[in-house]
Write a protein that holds these residues in place. Structure first.
Motif, PDB file in Angstrom:
ATOM      1  N   VAL A   1     -12.168 -41.866 -12.558  1.00 13.21           N
ATOM      2  CA  VAL A   1     -11.316 -42.992 -12.188  1.00 13.21           C
ATOM      3  C   VAL A   1     -10.937 -43.757 -13.448  1.00 13.21           C
ATOM      4  CG1 VAL A   1     -11.132 -45.131 -10.869  1.00 13.21           C
ATOM      5  CG2 VAL A   1     -12.376 -43.184  -9.918  1.00 13.21           C
ATOM      6  N   HIS A   2      -9.632 -43.964 -13.629  1.00 16.24           N
ATOM      7  CA  HIS A   2      -9.097 -44.759 -14.732  1.00 16.24           C
ATOM      8  C   HIS A   2      -8.376 -45.935 -14.103  1.00 16.24           C
ATOM      9  CE1 HIS A   2      -9.899 -41.614 -17.713  1.00 16.24           C
ATOM     10  NE2 HIS A   2      -9.545 -40.769 -16.779  1.00 16.24           N
ATOM     11  N   TYR A   3      -9.026 -47.071 -14.084  1.00 18.78           N
ATOM     12  CA  TYR A   3      -8.492 -48.262 -13.424  1.00 18.78           C
ATOM     13  C   TYR A   3      -8.300 -47.953 -11.945  1.00 18.78           C
ATOM     14  CZ  TYR A   3      -7.879 -49.573 -18.279  1.00 18.78           C
ATOM     15  OH  TYR A   3      -8.098 -49.821 -19.601  1.00 18.78           O
ATOM     16  N   ASP A   4      -7.051 -47.826 -11.496  1.00 21.47           N
ATOM     17  CA  ASP A   4      -6.796 -47.583 -10.082  1.00 21.47           C
ATOM     18  C   ASP A   4      -6.203 -46.215  -9.797  1.00 21.47           C
ATOM     19  OD1 ASP A   4      -7.786 -50.036  -9.109  1.00 21.47           O
ATOM     20  OD2 ASP A   4      -5.951 -51.035  -9.750  1.00 21.47           O
ATOM     21  N   VAL A   5      -6.308 -45.295 -10.746  1.00 25.78           N
ATOM     22  CA  VAL A   5      -5.820 -43.934 -10.537  1.00 25.78           C
ATOM     23  C   VAL A   5      -6.900 -42.938 -10.967  1.00 25.78           C
ATOM     24  CG1 VAL A   5      -3.387 -44.555 -10.865  1.00 25.78           C
ATOM     25  CG2 VAL A   5      -4.720 -43.782 -12.802  1.00 25.78           C
ATOM     26  N   TYR A   6      -6.807 -41.761 -10.391  1.00 31.80           N
ATOM     27  CA  TYR A   6      -7.690 -40.672 -10.814  1.00 31.80           C
ATOM     28  C   TYR A   6      -7.024 -39.896 -11.932  1.00 31.80           C
ATOM     29  CZ  TYR A   6     -10.767 -41.167  -6.761  1.00 31.80           C
ATOM     30  OH  TYR A   6     -11.667 -41.627  -5.840  1.00 31.80           O
ATOM     31  N   GLY A   7      -7.842 -39.357 -12.807  1.00 28.06           N
ATOM     32  CA  GLY A   7      -7.349 -38.503 -13.868  1.00 28.06           C
ATOM     33  C   GLY A   7      -8.317 -37.369 -14.109  1.00 28.06           C
ATOM     34  N   PHE A   8      -7.827 -36.335 -14.745  1.00 29.75           N
ATOM     35  CA  PHE A   8      -8.658 -35.212 -15.149  1.00 29.75           C
ATOM     36  C   PHE A   8      -8.592 -35.154 -16.662  1.00 29.75           C
ATOM     37  CE2 PHE A   8      -7.866 -34.303 -10.766  1.00 29.75           C
ATOM     38  CZ  PHE A   8      -9.030 -33.707 -10.327  1.00 29.75           C
ATOM     39  N   ASP A   9      -9.690 -35.537 -17.291  1.00 27.17           N
ATOM     40  CA  ASP A   9      -9.727 -35.670 -18.743  1.00 27.17           C
ATOM     41  C   ASP A   9      -9.539 -34.324 -19.433  1.00 27.17           C
ATOM     42  OD1 ASP A   9     -10.256 -38.355 -18.347  1.00 27.17           O
ATOM     43  OD2 ASP A   9     -12.427 -38.108 -18.548  1.00 27.17           O
TER      44      ASP A   9
ATOM     45  N   SER B   1      -1.815 -37.320 -24.637  1.00 24.75           N
ATOM     46  CA  SER B   1      -2.397 -37.870 -23.413  1.00 24.75           C
ATOM     47  C   SER B   1      -3.855 -37.446 -23.328  1.00 24.75           C
ATOM     48  CB  SER B   1      -1.641 -37.364 -22.182  1.00 24.75           C
ATOM     49  OG  SER B   1      -0.331 -37.860 -22.177  1.00 24.75           O
ATOM     50  N   GLU B   2      -4.697 -38.364 -22.890  1.00 24.71           N
ATOM     51  CA  GLU B   2      -6.126 -38.088 -22.784  1.00 24.71           C
ATOM     52  C   GLU B   2      -6.471 -37.285 -21.543  1.00 24.71           C
ATOM     53  OE1 GLU B   2      -8.252 -41.776 -23.073  1.00 24.71           O
ATOM     54  OE2 GLU B   2      -7.164 -42.358 -24.879  1.00 24.71           O
ATOM     55  N   SER B   3      -5.593 -37.261 -20.573  1.00 25.15           N
ATOM     56  CA  SER B   3      -5.809 -36.514 -19.328  1.00 25.15           C
ATOM     57  C   SER B   3      -4.756 -35.434 -19.181  1.00 25.15           C
ATOM     58  CB  SER B   3      -5.741 -37.453 -18.121  1.00 25.15           C
ATOM     59  OG  SER B   3      -6.804 -38.383 -18.151  1.00 25.15           O
TER      60      SER B   3
ATOM     61  N   PRO C   1      -0.495 -30.197 -25.265  1.00 23.18           N
ATOM     62  CA  PRO C   1      -0.107 -28.891 -25.798  1.00 23.18           C
ATOM     63  C   PRO C   1       0.181 -27.904 -24.661  1.00 23.18           C
ATOM     64  CG  PRO C   1      -2.188 -29.641 -26.753  1.00 23.18           C
ATOM     65  CD  PRO C   1      -1.842 -30.588 -25.667  1.00 23.18           C
ATOM     66  N   SER C   2       1.110 -26.996 -24.885  1.00 20.13           N
ATOM     67  CA  SER C   2       1.506 -26.067 -23.826  1.00 20.13           C
ATOM     68  C   SER C   2       0.360 -25.166 -23.369  1.00 20.13           C
ATOM     69  CB  SER C   2       2.701 -25.226 -24.265  1.00 20.13           C
ATOM     70  OG  SER C   2       2.417 -24.508 -25.436  1.00 20.13           O
ATOM     71  N   PHE C   3      -0.672 -24.967 -24.194  1.00 21.66           N
ATOM     72  CA  PHE C   3      -1.781 -24.132 -23.745  1.00 21.66           C
ATOM     73  C   PHE C   3      -2.572 -24.772 -22.615  1.00 21.66           C
ATOM     74  CE2 PHE C   3      -3.570 -26.226 -27.589  1.00 21.66           C
ATOM     75  CZ  PHE C   3      -4.631 -26.922 -27.011  1.00 21.66           C
ATOM     76  N   ASP C   4      -2.350 -26.064 -22.336  1.00 22.58           N
ATOM     77  CA  ASP C   4      -2.999 -26.735 -21.207  1.00 22.58           C
ATOM     78  C   ASP C   4      -2.322 -26.442 -19.868  1.00 22.58           C
ATOM     79  OD1 ASP C   4      -5.044 -28.040 -22.504  1.00 22.58           O
ATOM     80  OD2 ASP C   4      -4.012 -29.964 -22.618  1.00 22.58           O
ATOM     81  N   GLN C   5      -1.127 -25.901 -19.901  1.00 24.26           N
ATOM     82  CA  GLN C   5      -0.358 -25.754 -18.672  1.00 24.26           C
ATOM     83  C   GLN C   5      -1.031 -24.844 -17.646  1.00 24.26           C
ATOM     84  OE1 GLN C   5       3.629 -24.798 -19.965  1.00 24.26           O
ATOM     85  NE2 GLN C   5       3.883 -26.818 -20.893  1.00 24.26           N
ATOM     86  N   THR C   6      -1.598 -23.748 -18.075  1.00 28.91           N
ATOM     87  CA  THR C   6      -2.272 -22.841 -17.146  1.00 28.91           C
ATOM     88  C   THR C   6      -3.466 -23.528 -16.497  1.00 28.91           C
ATOM     89  OG1 THR C   6      -1.573 -20.925 -18.433  1.00 28.91           O
ATOM     90  CG2 THR C   6      -3.414 -20.599 -16.916  1.00 28.91           C
ATOM     91  N   SER C   7      -4.248 -24.260 -17.284  1.00 26.97           N
ATOM     92  CA  SER C   7      -5.393 -24.996 -16.736  1.00 26.97           C
ATOM     93  C   SER C   7      -4.941 -26.058 -15.744  1.00 26.97           C
ATOM     94  CB  SER C   7      -6.193 -25.668 -17.852  1.00 26.97           C
ATOM     95  OG  SER C   7      -6.696 -24.716 -18.731  1.00 26.97           O
ATOM     96  N   ALA C   8      -3.851 -26.759 -16.072  1.00 23.61           N
ATOM     97  CA  ALA C   8      -3.328 -27.790 -15.179  1.00 23.61           C
ATOM     98  C   ALA C   8      -2.883 -27.174 -13.858  1.00 23.61           C
ATOM     99  CB  ALA C   8      -2.173 -28.534 -15.841  1.00 23.61           C
TER     100      ALA C   8
END
Length: 153
Positions: free
Chosen positions: A35-43, A52-54, A86-93
């Protein structure tokens, strides 16, 4: 001013029923959300100071109105910060998106079309190519982040 920079891409998930915050928190935490303030994030596992940190940000809605993490909700809007990761995060996302959709038994859409990881990746690849061809920048670069900030000045 710079032109279109593909800052973020959004996926919308409509849930089959209203979900309470306790159950939602458990399900999202099982997937690794924080939880980051009032939203969820995936670090992100790692990031540079300008990135971006998430890798994903979640905003919750009930009957079309944005609500906080402590409220019941029936829709999740998920943002992927394409330009600042970075574009290498796209598959994980995309893998994580698929898990969220399955975990909540949701009906997901991307750009008004039914969600498909393959189709979304194809679109994101076009965005990656646009950034490289039009601006000479790749997603997650310092220069692209600076261009984004200049767009909002």
């Amino acid at each position: 001013m710079w032109g279109y920079l593909h800052e973020q891409k959004e996926i919308f998930i409509k849930l089959p029923c209203v979900i309470d915050p306790g159950k939602a928190n458990r399900l999202l935490r099982e997937l690794g959300a924080t939880v980051h303030y009032d939203v969820y994030g995936f670090d992100a596992q790692s990031y540079e100071a300008w990135q971006s940190e998430s890798i994903l940000y979640l905003n919750l809605f009930r009957e079309g109105v944005e609500v906080y993490v402590q409220d019941d909700f029936d829709e999740i809007h998920i943002s992927y910060p394409l330009a600042t990761r970075p574009s290498f995060d796209q598959t994980s996302a995309l893998d994580l998106l698929s898990k969220i959709i399955a975990k909540f038994d949701g009906n997901a859409t991307y750009q008004g079309q039914p969600f498909s990881a393959q189709l979304v990746q194809e679109d994101w690849d076009k965005c990656n190519s646009f950034l490289l061809k039009e601006w000479g920048e790749e997603p997650g670069s310092f220069s692209l982040r600076r261009m984004i900030e200049e767009n909002y000045e």
